[in-house]
Scaffold this motif. Structure first.
Motif, mmCIF file in Angstrom:
data_model
loop_
_atom_site.group_PDB
_atom_site.id
_atom_site.type_symbol
_atom_site.label_atom_id
_atom_site.label_comp_id
_atom_site.label_asym_id
_atom_site.label_seq_id
_atom_site.Cartn_x
_atom_site.Cartn_y
_atom_site.Cartn_z
ATOM 1 N N GLU A 182 0.817 -1.222 0.000
ATOM 2 C CA GLU A 182 0.000 0.000 0.000
ATOM 3 C C GLU A 182 0.848 1.268 0.000
ATOM 4 O O GLU A 182 0.528 2.249 -0.679
ATOM 5 N N PHE A 183 1.931 1.287 0.757
ATOM 6 C CA PHE A 183 2.691 2.522 0.917
ATOM 7 C C PHE A 183 3.945 2.582 0.053
ATOM 8 O O PHE A 183 4.623 3.600 0.009
ATOM 9 N N LEU A 184 4.251 1.494 -0.626
ATOM 10 C CA LEU A 184 5.388 1.492 -1.535
ATOM 11 C C LEU A 184 4.913 1.908 -2.929
ATOM 12 O O LEU A 184 3.761 1.660 -3.283
ATOM 13 N N PRO A 185 5.776 2.515 -3.727
ATOM 14 C CA PRO A 185 5.353 2.997 -5.061
ATOM 15 C C PRO A 185 5.272 1.876 -6.095
ATOM 16 O O PRO A 185 5.871 1.947 -7.170
ATOM 17 N N VAL A 186 4.511 0.816 -5.750
ATOM 18 C CA VAL A 186 4.411 -0.340 -6.646
ATOM 19 C C VAL A 186 2.968 -0.717 -6.973
ATOM 20 O O VAL A 186 2.732 -1.623 -7.765
ATOM 21 N N SER A 187 1.992 -0.061 -6.360
ATOM 22 C CA SER A 187 0.556 -0.268 -6.585
ATOM 23 C C SER A 187 0.015 -1.496 -5.864
ATOM 24 O O SER A 187 0.198 -2.632 -6.314
ATOM 25 N N SER A 188 -0.673 -1.248 -4.759
ATOM 26 C CA SER A 188 -1.268 -2.340 -3.988
ATOM 27 C C SER A 188 -2.426 -2.983 -4.748
ATOM 28 O O SER A 188 -2.584 -4.208 -4.734
ATOM 29 N N SER A 189 -3.232 -2.179 -5.439
ATOM 30 C CA SER A 189 -4.376 -2.743 -6.172
ATOM 31 C C SER A 189 -3.892 -3.680 -7.279
ATOM 32 O O SER A 189 -4.495 -4.729 -7.539
ATOM 33 N N ALA A 190 -2.776 -3.311 -7.931
ATOM 34 C CA ALA A 190 -2.215 -4.180 -8.962
ATOM 35 C C ALA A 190 -1.727 -5.485 -8.348
ATOM 36 O O ALA A 190 -1.950 -6.563 -8.913
ATOM 37 N N HIS A 191 -1.096 -5.415 -7.192
ATOM 38 C CA HIS A 191 -0.550 -6.625 -6.578
ATOM 39 C C HIS A 191 -1.647 -7.545 -6.041
ATOM 40 O O HIS A 191 -1.491 -8.771 -6.068
ATOM 41 N N LEU A 192 -2.729 -6.974 -5.550
ATOM 42 C CA LEU A 192 -3.858 -7.814 -5.145
ATOM 43 C C LEU A 192 -4.443 -8.542 -6.355
ATOM 44 O O LEU A 192 -4.735 -9.739 -6.298
ATOM 45 N N ARG A 193 -4.612 -7.797 -7.430
ATOM 46 C CA ARG A 193 -5.146 -8.392 -8.663
ATOM 47 C C ARG A 193 -4.206 -9.469 -9.196
ATOM 48 O O ARG A 193 -4.644 -10.556 -9.599
ATOM 49 N N LEU A 194 -2.901 -9.194 -9.172
ATOM 50 C CA LEU A 194 -1.921 -10.134 -9.712
ATOM 51 C C LEU A 194 -1.770 -11.366 -8.830
ATOM 52 O O LEU A 194 -1.611 -12.479 -9.336
ATOM 53 N N THR A 195 -1.795 -11.167 -7.520
ATOM 54 C CA THR A 195 -1.685 -12.303 -6.603
ATOM 55 C C THR A 195 -2.811 -13.297 -6.856
ATOM 56 O O THR A 195 -2.590 -14.513 -6.923
ATOM 57 N N ALA A 196 -4.018 -12.770 -6.994
ATOM 58 C CA ALA A 196 -5.168 -13.636 -7.266
ATOM 59 C C ALA A 196 -5.021 -14.330 -8.620
ATOM 60 O O ALA A 196 -5.305 -15.527 -8.758
ATOM 61 N N ALA A 197 -4.539 -13.589 -9.621
ATOM 62 C CA ALA A 197 -4.396 -14.164 -10.959
ATOM 63 C C ALA A 197 -3.347 -15.277 -10.971
ATOM 64 O O ALA A 197 -3.569 -16.356 -11.530
ATOM 65 N N PHE A 198 -2.197 -15.043 -10.352
ATOM 66 C CA PHE A 198 -1.129 -16.048 -10.331
ATOM 67 C C PHE A 198 -1.536 -17.285 -9.532
ATOM 68 O O PHE A 198 -1.126 -18.396 -9.861
ATOM 69 N N ALA A 199 -2.345 -17.082 -8.481
ATOM 70 C CA ALA A 199 -2.755 -18.208 -7.641
ATOM 71 C C ALA A 199 -3.965 -18.947 -8.208
ATOM 72 O O ALA A 199 -4.342 -20.001 -7.699
ATOM 73 N N GLY A 200 -4.565 -18.385 -9.249
ATOM 74 C CA GLY A 200 -5.750 -19.006 -9.817
ATOM 75 C C GLY A 200 -7.011 -18.739 -9.019
ATOM 76 O O GLY A 200 -8.004 -19.459 -9.146
ATOM 77 N N TRP A 201 -6.991 -17.682 -8.198
ATOM 78 C CA TRP A 201 -8.161 -17.319 -7.397
ATOM 79 C C TRP A 201 -9.003 -16.317 -8.167
ATOM 80 O O TRP A 201 -8.553 -15.700 -9.119
ATOM 81 N N ASP A 202 -10.246 -16.140 -7.717
ATOM 82 C CA ASP A 202 -11.086 -15.074 -8.264
ATOM 83 C C ASP A 202 -10.463 -13.726 -7.920
ATOM 84 O O ASP A 202 -9.814 -13.562 -6.887
ATOM 85 N N ASP A 203 -10.668 -12.759 -8.793
ATOM 86 C CA ASP A 203 -10.240 -11.389 -8.516
ATOM 87 C C ASP A 203 -10.936 -10.922 -7.231
ATOM 88 O O ASP A 203 -12.160 -10.976 -7.133
#
Length: 291
Positions: free
Chosen positions: A17-38
């Motif tokens: 959340e506080f790093l300049p890497v985008s928390s919303s992108a990482h939540l979306r990507l984590t779910a995608a890589f794990a095969g979970w629903d967005d």
């Protein structure tokens, strides 16, 4: 959503959340890589209440001073010249763009903007922008062979114009992959503010927007009944605990370190996503969330 998924996503939210890497992108990507629903925009907004609580506690002295001075300035004209009172007004002004665009673009935020191709593009583009802003700040701070070091602006120099420009930068983070802190901090660096001042105002400016977004999503989620409340609350608590530790580390980091590691990370991650989507390993579209 299972409890394990909420644990992982809460950790990701708190870490990014506080790093300049985008928390919303990482939540979306984590779910995608794990095969979970967005997990969806609602989950993101609600768990951000946890990380925002960490901001409120970490900056509690600043927040207390600003609120006290701002309320007194409503009835005491002399207080309107006080720096803390002015900061209160500037946070309000800076929150207008994201408030207007957040309501106007709600359907796009919850739909097309969550396409992984958009996320990857924004990771790369904003990575380049952050890198340029970082190099400009470093040049001013260190000077050069034929150039003296230049003093950068502090929060006492913040004007209404700059506060509004900060707000426009923050509004860009409505698109996953941009990063709220990345956009506002790089915007501050381009306007000539020091790293510490840009980061501090970035965190203060985020409070009204994130709290309003979280409460708005809570209201909608309660009415529609599509959120797994237990796991979501658990993820929010995890995000709070991890987020507080990250704030403390990040505020020390930016005082003497470059943003370039984050820049290279963003560009590399964006390219990996483009490659995986292009080879059909990942679907660019969010899976339907099952709650």
């Amino acid at each position: 959503m299972s409890w394990f998924q909420s644990l992982v996503l809460g950790l990701v939210q708190g870490l990014t959340e506080f790093l300049p890497v985008s928390s919303s992108a990482h939540l979306r990507l984590t779910a995608a890589f794990a095969g979970w629903d967005d997990p969806g925009a609602a989950f993101t907004a609600i768990t951000q209440l946890g990380t925002e609580a960490a901001v409120l506690i970490y900056f509690r002295k600043d927040v207390g001073r600003i609120l006290s001075a701002w309320f007194r300035s409503l009835t005491d004209k002399a207080m309107r010249r006080d720096h803390d009172a002015q900061m209160g007004w500037l946070v309000i002004v800076g929150s207008i763009p994201i408030g207007v665009l957040g309501v106007t673009l709600k359907d796009q935020i919850e739909g097309p903007f969550r396409d992984l191709r958009v996320t990857a593009t924004m990771l790369i583009v904003m990575g380049v922008v952050i890198g340029i802003a970082d190099r400009l700040a470093a040049r001013d701070e260190t000077g050069g062979r034929h150039r003296a070091a230049k003093q950068r602006k502090g929060l006492e120099d913040l004007s209404t114009r700059d506060g509004l420009l900060y707000g426009v930068c923050q509004a860009m983070a409505l698109v996953p992959g941009v990063s709220r802190s990345g956009a506002t901090i790089s915007g501050g660096l381009f306007m000539g503010y020091s790293r510490a001042a840009a980061a501090r105002y970035s965190f203060l400016l985020a409070m009204p927007a994130v709290l309003a977004s979280g409460v708005f999503e809570l209201k909608d989620a309660a009415a529609e009944g599509h959120v797994s409340w237990g796991p979501t609350a658990f993820a929010t608590v995890i995000a709070f605990a991890v987020g507080y530790a990250v704030i403390a580390w990040f505020m020390k980091f930016i005082s003497h370190k470059s943003f370039m590691p984050f820049v290279w990370y963003r560009i590399a991650l964006g390219l990996v996503i483009i490659g995986l989507v292009g080879t059909d390993v990942l679907s660019p579209h969010a899976a339907e969330s099952s709650g």
